[in-house]
Motif scaffolding. Structure first.
Motif, PDB file in Angstrom:
ATOM      1  N   VAL A  41       0.842  -1.201   0.000  1.00 31.91           N
ATOM      2  CA  VAL A  41       0.000   0.000   0.000  1.00 31.91           C
ATOM      3  C   VAL A  41       0.873   1.244   0.000  1.00 31.91           C
ATOM      4  N   GLU A  42       1.922   1.231   0.794  1.00 34.32           N
ATOM      5  CA  GLU A  42       2.837   2.365   0.849  1.00 34.32           C
ATOM      6  C   GLU A  42       3.509   2.597  -0.505  1.00 34.32           C
ATOM      7  N   LEU A  43       3.922   1.528  -1.154  1.00 35.62           N
ATOM      8  CA  LEU A  43       4.535   1.637  -2.477  1.00 35.62           C
ATOM      9  C   LEU A  43       3.554   2.204  -3.488  1.00 35.62           C
ATOM     10  N   LEU A  44       2.320   1.728  -3.477  1.00 32.84           N
ATOM     11  CA  LEU A  44       1.310   2.234  -4.412  1.00 32.84           C
ATOM     12  C   LEU A  44       1.020   3.718  -4.183  1.00 32.84           C
ATOM     13  N   VAL A  45       0.983   4.133  -2.928  1.00 28.99           N
ATOM     14  CA  VAL A  45       0.746   5.550  -2.621  1.00 28.99           C
ATOM     15  C   VAL A  45       1.905   6.399  -3.139  1.00 28.99           C
ATOM     16  N   TYR A  46       3.140   5.957  -2.913  1.00 28.08           N
ATOM     17  CA  TYR A  46       4.293   6.721  -3.378  1.00 28.08           C
ATOM     18  C   TYR A  46       4.357   6.770  -4.904  1.00 28.08           C
ATOM     19  N   VAL A  47       4.042   5.670  -5.563  1.00 30.81           N
ATOM     20  CA  VAL A  47       4.043   5.669  -7.031  1.00 30.81           C
ATOM     21  C   VAL A  47       2.946   6.593  -7.560  1.00 30.81           C
ATOM     22  N   GLY A  48       1.778   6.516  -6.957  1.00 27.91           N
ATOM     23  CA  GLY A  48       0.682   7.400  -7.377  1.00 27.91           C
ATOM     24  C   GLY A  48       1.013   8.866  -7.172  1.00 27.91           C
ATOM     25  N   LEU A  49       1.554   9.198  -6.019  1.00 28.72           N
ATOM     26  CA  LEU A  49       1.932  10.586  -5.757  1.00 28.72           C
ATOM     27  C   LEU A  49       3.103  11.029  -6.629  1.00 28.72           C
ATOM     28  N   GLY A  50       3.982  10.085  -6.965  1.00 30.07           N
ATOM     29  CA  GLY A  50       5.110  10.412  -7.838  1.00 30.07           C
ATOM     30  C   GLY A  50       4.678  10.771  -9.245  1.00 30.07           C
ATOM     31  N   VAL A  51       3.637  10.157  -9.719  1.00 29.66           N
ATOM     32  CA  VAL A  51       3.101  10.489 -11.044  1.00 29.66           C
ATOM     33  C   VAL A  51       2.218  11.728 -10.964  1.00 29.66           C
ATOM     34  N   LEU A  52       1.471  11.838  -9.890  1.00 33.07           N
ATOM     35  CA  LEU A  52       0.507  12.925  -9.735  1.00 33.07           C
ATOM     36  C   LEU A  52       1.147  14.315  -9.742  1.00 33.07           C
ATOM     37  N   TRP A  53       2.358  14.452  -9.187  1.00 36.07           N
ATOM     38  CA  TRP A  53       2.961  15.785  -9.097  1.00 36.07           C
ATOM     39  C   TRP A  53       3.319  16.354 -10.466  1.00 36.07           C
ATOM     40  N   ALA A  54       3.622  15.495 -11.425  1.00 38.72           N
ATOM     41  CA  ALA A  54       4.098  15.962 -12.719  1.00 38.72           C
ATOM     42  C   ALA A  54       2.983  16.373 -13.671  1.00 38.72           C
ATOM     43  N   ILE A  55       1.773  15.909 -13.451  1.00 36.61           N
ATOM     44  CA  ILE A  55       0.680  16.173 -14.386  1.00 36.61           C
ATOM     45  C   ILE A  55       0.410  17.673 -14.571  1.00 36.61           C
ATOM     46  N   PRO A  56       0.313  18.474 -13.518  1.00 38.24           N
ATOM     47  CA  PRO A  56       0.038  19.901 -13.741  1.00 38.24           C
ATOM     48  C   PRO A  56       1.186  20.648 -14.433  1.00 38.24           C
ATOM     49  N   PHE A  57       2.399  20.110 -14.373  1.00 36.86           N
ATOM     50  CA  PHE A  57       3.559  20.804 -14.908  1.00 36.86           C
ATOM     51  C   PHE A  57       4.016  20.255 -16.255  1.00 36.86           C
ATOM     52  N   LYS A  58       3.196  19.440 -16.887  1.00 36.48           N
ATOM     53  CA  LYS A  58       3.584  18.807 -18.144  1.00 36.48           C
ATOM     54  C   LYS A  58       3.939  19.842 -19.214  1.00 36.48           C
ATOM     55  N   MET A  59       3.184  20.908 -19.305  1.00 31.02           N
ATOM     56  CA  MET A  59       3.455  21.926 -20.326  1.00 31.02           C
ATOM     57  C   MET A  59       4.727  22.725 -20.023  1.00 31.02           C
ATOM     58  N   VAL A  60       5.069  22.860 -18.767  1.00 31.16           N
ATOM     59  CA  VAL A  60       6.287  23.595 -18.413  1.00 31.16           C
ATOM     60  C   VAL A  60       7.523  22.795 -18.814  1.00 31.16           C
ATOM     61  N   PHE A  61       7.491  21.486 -18.596  1.00 36.44           N
ATOM     62  CA  PHE A  61       8.659  20.654 -18.866  1.00 36.44           C
ATOM     63  C   PHE A  61       8.785  20.226 -20.328  1.00 36.44           C
ATOM     64  N   ARG A  62       7.750  20.377 -21.118  1.00 38.32           N
ATOM     65  CA  ARG A  62       7.779  19.911 -22.504  1.00 38.32           C
ATOM     66  C   ARG A  62       8.814  20.694 -23.315  1.00 38.32           C
ATOM     67  N   GLY A  63       9.792  19.986 -23.886  1.00 39.07           N
ATOM     68  CA  GLY A  63      10.784  20.574 -24.773  1.00 39.07           C
ATOM     69  C   GLY A  63      11.938  21.274 -24.092  1.00 39.07           C
ATOM     70  N   ILE A  64      12.061  21.183 -22.784  1.00 42.18           N
ATOM     71  CA  ILE A  64      13.116  21.898 -22.066  1.00 42.18           C
ATOM     72  C   ILE A  64      14.500  21.345 -22.402  1.00 42.18           C
ATOM     73  N   GLY A  65      14.618  20.069 -22.638  1.00 42.79           N
ATOM     74  CA  GLY A  65      15.924  19.467 -22.921  1.00 42.79           C
ATOM     75  C   GLY A  65      16.412  19.685 -24.340  1.00 42.79           C
ATOM     76  N   GLN A  66      15.658  20.390 -25.143  1.00 44.93           N
ATOM     77  CA  GLN A  66      16.031  20.617 -26.533  1.00 44.93           C
ATOM     78  C   GLN A  66      16.584  22.024 -26.702  1.00 44.93           C
ATOM     79  N   ALA A  67      17.134  22.290 -27.853  1.00 46.70           N
ATOM     80  CA  ALA A  67      17.691  23.613 -28.124  1.00 46.70           C
ATOM     81  C   ALA A  67      16.584  24.664 -28.166  1.00 46.70           C
ATOM     82  N   ASP A  68      16.945  25.885 -27.854  1.00 44.15           N
ATOM     83  CA  ASP A  68      16.001  26.991 -27.851  1.00 44.15           C
ATOM     84  C   ASP A  68      15.458  27.187 -29.275  1.00 44.15           C
TER      85      ASP A  68
END
Length: 76
Positions: A41-68
């Motif tokens: 249960v603890e592992l499932l909660v951590y995995v769920g929360l680990g994925v959940l934090w990135a969803i609102p910031f998907k547009m901010v991180f998109r393309g950051i590792g590429q050239a300007d």
């Protein structure tokens, strides 16, 4: 309103250096309030929360590792 490449880079650094450690502390505290559930249960909660934090910031991180895309090519 769309963020520029430089603004997205800056915000991604703020999110990763400040926001993510704060989120980790909050997630650990939330799991500790569950009175130490089973390891699965603890592992499932951590995995769920680990994925959940990135969803609102998907547009901010998109393309950051590429050239300007707005930078002028200096190869000419």
């Amino acid at each position: 309103m769309a963020l520029s490449y430089k603004a997205r880079r800056r915000w991604s650094l703020v999110i990763l250096l400040i926001g993510l450690p704060v989120y980790i502390i909050v997630a650990v505290k939330a799991v500790s309030l569950l009175d130490r559930p089973s390891i699965l249960v603890e592992l499932l909660v951590y995995v769920g929360l680990g994925v959940l934090w990135a969803i609102p910031f998907k547009m901010v991180f998109r393309g950051i590792g590429q050239a300007d895309p707005d930078a002028k090519d200096s190869a000419d």
